[in-house]
Design a protein around this motif. Structure first.
Motif, PDB file in Angstrom:
ATOM      1  N   ILE A 129      18.881  -7.841 -10.819  1.00  0.00           N
ATOM      2  CA  ILE A 129      19.848  -7.685 -10.092  1.00  0.00           C
ATOM      3  C   ILE A 129      20.486  -8.816  -9.409  1.00  0.00           C
ATOM      4  CG2 ILE A 129      21.081  -6.442  -8.223  1.00  0.00           C
ATOM      5  CD1 ILE A 129      18.927  -4.194  -8.890  1.00  0.00           C
ATOM      6  N   LEU A 136      27.110  -1.173 -13.124  1.00  0.00           N
ATOM      7  CA  LEU A 136      25.003  -0.820 -13.000  1.00  0.00           C
ATOM      8  C   LEU A 136      25.940   1.281 -13.080  1.00  0.00           C
ATOM      9  CD1 LEU A 136      22.804  -2.756 -10.270  1.00  0.00           C
ATOM     10  CD2 LEU A 136      22.855  -3.154 -12.981  1.00  0.00           C
ATOM     11  N   ASN A 137      25.448   1.587 -13.500  1.00  0.00           N
ATOM     12  CA  ASN A 137      25.598   2.902 -13.976  1.00  0.00           C
ATOM     13  C   ASN A 137      24.104   3.145 -13.426  1.00  0.00           C
ATOM     14  OD1 ASN A 137      26.058   5.667 -15.247  1.00  0.00           O
ATOM     15  ND2 ASN A 137      24.274   5.297 -16.891  1.00  0.00           N
ATOM     16  N   LEU A 138      24.463   4.652 -12.180  1.00  0.00           N
ATOM     17  CA  LEU A 138      23.639   5.053 -11.612  1.00  0.00           C
ATOM     18  C   LEU A 138      23.402   6.144 -11.792  1.00  0.00           C
ATOM     19  CD1 LEU A 138      25.836   4.313  -7.958  1.00  0.00           C
ATOM     20  CD2 LEU A 138      22.909   4.461  -8.376  1.00  0.00           C
ATOM     21  N   PRO A 165      18.691   8.556  -2.947  1.00  0.00           N
ATOM     22  CA  PRO A 165      18.488   8.330  -4.431  1.00  0.00           C
ATOM     23  C   PRO A 165      17.412   8.825  -5.508  1.00  0.00           C
ATOM     24  CG  PRO A 165      18.664   6.556  -3.375  1.00  0.00           C
ATOM     25  CD  PRO A 165      18.009   7.741  -2.202  1.00  0.00           C
ATOM     26  N   GLN A 169      19.059   1.499 -10.298  1.00  0.00           N
ATOM     27  CA  GLN A 169      20.178   1.555 -10.586  1.00  0.00           C
ATOM     28  C   GLN A 169      20.033   1.323 -12.864  1.00  0.00           C
ATOM     29  OE1 GLN A 169      21.693  -1.149  -8.257  1.00  0.00           O
ATOM     30  NE2 GLN A 169      23.210   0.286  -7.798  1.00  0.00           N
ATOM     31  N   THR A 170      20.031   1.104 -13.694  1.00  0.00           N
ATOM     32  CA  THR A 170      20.331   0.872 -14.684  1.00  0.00           C
ATOM     33  C   THR A 170      21.104   0.645 -15.605  1.00  0.00           C
ATOM     34  OG1 THR A 170      21.082   3.836 -15.702  1.00  0.00           O
ATOM     35  CG2 THR A 170      18.649   2.511 -15.089  1.00  0.00           C
ATOM     36  N   ARG A 171      21.407  -0.479 -16.958  1.00  0.00           N
ATOM     37  CA  ARG A 171      22.575  -1.153 -17.537  1.00  0.00           C
ATOM     38  C   ARG A 171      23.433   0.440 -17.987  1.00  0.00           C
ATOM     39  NH1 ARG A 171      18.673  -5.071 -19.127  1.00  0.00           N
ATOM     40  NH2 ARG A 171      19.462  -7.490 -18.067  1.00  0.00           N
ATOM     41  N   SER A 172      24.510   0.479 -17.572  1.00  0.00           N
ATOM     42  CA  SER A 172      25.569   0.920 -18.196  1.00  0.00           C
ATOM     43  C   SER A 172      25.629   0.795 -19.748  1.00  0.00           C
ATOM     44  CB  SER A 172      27.149   0.370 -17.955  1.00  0.00           C
ATOM     45  OG  SER A 172      27.058   0.593 -16.560  1.00  0.00           O
ATOM     46  N   THR A 267      22.331   9.994 -20.149  1.00  0.00           N
ATOM     47  CA  THR A 267      21.972   9.527 -17.961  1.00  0.00           C
ATOM     48  C   THR A 267      20.852   9.146 -17.656  1.00  0.00           C
ATOM     49  OG1 THR A 267      22.369  11.578 -17.194  1.00  0.00           O
ATOM     50  CG2 THR A 267      24.076  10.197 -17.224  1.00  0.00           C
ATOM     51  N   GLU A 269      17.546  10.484 -15.339  1.00  0.00           N
ATOM     52  CA  GLU A 269      18.467  11.611 -13.616  1.00  0.00           C
ATOM     53  C   GLU A 269      17.568  12.512 -13.691  1.00  0.00           C
ATOM     54  OE1 GLU A 269      21.824  13.978 -14.986  1.00  0.00           O
ATOM     55  OE2 GLU A 269      20.660  15.048 -17.068  1.00  0.00           O
TER      56      GLU A 269
END
Length: 436
Positions: A129, A136-138, A165, A169-172, A267, A269
């Protein structure tokens, strides 16, 4: 001058080719020795040394399978620099080591591979980060109540609010992007395509894209894990397989239901197995057949002690979490993978998101003992296993080198029941021992 440069280049190429050819020939020779050992040990009377084993074909088959897995996964761990002496030492160990020692080594071999995959997935998905401006893809969250499955009925509620949370966070990246990135690192990934099995029920098949060596962990078997104490909560119980072809059973009686996982997602999740509604058994009212009646008598609901599973953040984009799509080989075809029990240590929190399974209920709540076809509560002590909490999962391990082909798994369906028309036994004796 040009001629001398050309000569040097050709000599260099010849040396490199010779080295590569020798290496390939050596590995092929070593693998041939392993294959011969697999066939020899499978027929060896070593598995029936004790009267107990001789009377328990199921245990006999388990030991034979573990012996094969020991050879295949150890071969994989040797790597490209292995020599014949190394191979002979492992083959010698396979003929002498105890079942417990072989199980331990198989677990270590599998865990080493899984850990590598998880580290590579982290490199693909978790950005630094501080050093990147990449969006980022939450993980997706929703306040809508999920559809209830057998799990939600068992715990009696829909779960806590999604107001905190659920993970890093991860890359899109899309699932397809991750799959190709992983292939670039490991040499292979998995695809879903129409099966090559010549039967209308084959449907989607699982394919290796790229090259996977023998002994490689090709796929995870995803889904909800039920210990024998929780069989009655499997959707559709007692006829759990009537509408669900995505169930698999370990030798220890653990059942994994992959149907809620489906084909994964896009995703990372919280996942609790809410993806499909509860399946009701397809039986007319008033019919209470013998085996079903016995099951109902022996499976009264547990009183108290239930709690909801922890909030599990899983990576639905894991491209290897597709083991449940592997088809059984048609007549004239041979399986190229086999199932391997993998007890994932829950202490490995950094890897957890990539293990596509959740436990149903509490694994340590009730001990069960198997007598014939039935499971009973056992109040005795544990079997002296590891104190590390584990999740009992399954992976598919390659039994030969795979290259851009369909993954085929021997289903070993019970021969005590009517088998489907598409099923051709690979080995009747193995099927009989497996379900004895």
């Amino acid at each position: 001058m040009l001629f001398s440069i050309q000569t040097v280049t050709e000599e260099g190429f010849a040396t490199e080719f010779s080295s590569t050819f020798f290496s390939c020939f050596s590995m092929a020779f070593i693998f041939q020795k392993f294959q011969e050992a697999v066939k020899t040990l499978a027929k060896s009377p070593m598995f029936a040394k004790s009267p107990m084993f001789a009377k328990d074909p199921r245990h006999l088959q388990f030991e034979a399978d573990m012996n094969r897995l020991f050879l295949y996964t150890s071969y994989n761990r040797l790597g490209k620099n292995a020599d014949v002496a190394d191979a002979e030492e492992i083959i010698n160990m396979a003929g002498k080591a105890s079942l417990a020692d072989q199980q331990k080594q198989v677990q270590e071999n599998i865990h080493s591979q899984v850990k590598t995959v998880c580290m590579l997935m982290d490199e693909i998905l978790l950005p630094d980060i501080k050093n990147t401006q990449e969006p980022l893809n939450l993980p997706l969250q929703t306040n809508a109540a999920p559809r209830r499955s057998g799990l939600s009925f068992a715990v009696g509620r829909s779960g806590p609010p999604n107001d905190r949370p659920v993970g890093p966070q991860t890359r899109s990246l899309s699932r397809a992007d991750i799959s190709q990135s992983l292939k670039g690192q490991t040499g292979y990934t998995l695809d879903l395509k129409p099966s090559q099995i010549p039967h209308e029920k084959a449907g989607q098949g699982l394919f290796v894209s790229g090259e996977a060596d023998v002994g490689a962990v090709v796929a995870f078997y995803p889904g909800v894990i039920y210990s024998p104490a929780y069989y009655r909560y499997i959707p559709g119980y007692p006829r759990v397989d009537a509408h669900n072809p995505y169930l698999i059973t370990r030798y220890d009686g653990t059942v994994i239901n992959a149907k809620p996982w489906g084909a994964g997602g896009e995703t990372r999740e919280v996942w609790k197995g809410f993806n499909v509604p509860e399946v009701k058994p397809n039986m007319p009212d008033g019919i209470d057949r013998g085996s079903d009646r016995i099951w109902k008598l022996l499976s009264k609901p547990l009183e108290g002690g239930r709690r909801e599973n922890e909030r599990e953040v899983l990576e639905h984009r894991n491209p290897l979490a597709l083991g449940h799509f592997a088809n059984h080989p048609a007549k004239g075809m041979s399986p190229n993978v086999m199932v391997c029990p993998y007890d994932f240590p829950l202490t490995e929190t950094d890897m957890r998101a990539y293990i596509p399974n959740i436990l149903f209920g509490r694994e340590d709540q009730v001990n069960m003992k198997r007598f014939g076809s039935f499971w009973f509560k056992s109040w005795g002590s544990s079997d002296g296993g590891s104190d590390v909490p584990v999740m009992k999962t399954l992976v598919l391990v390659a039994t030969r080198a795979l290259c851009d082909e369909e993954v085929l798994l021997n289903y070993r369906l019970s021969n005590s029941k009517r088998r489907p028309a598409w099923y051709t036994p690979v080995d009747e004796e193995e099927d009989r021992r497996r379900w004895s």
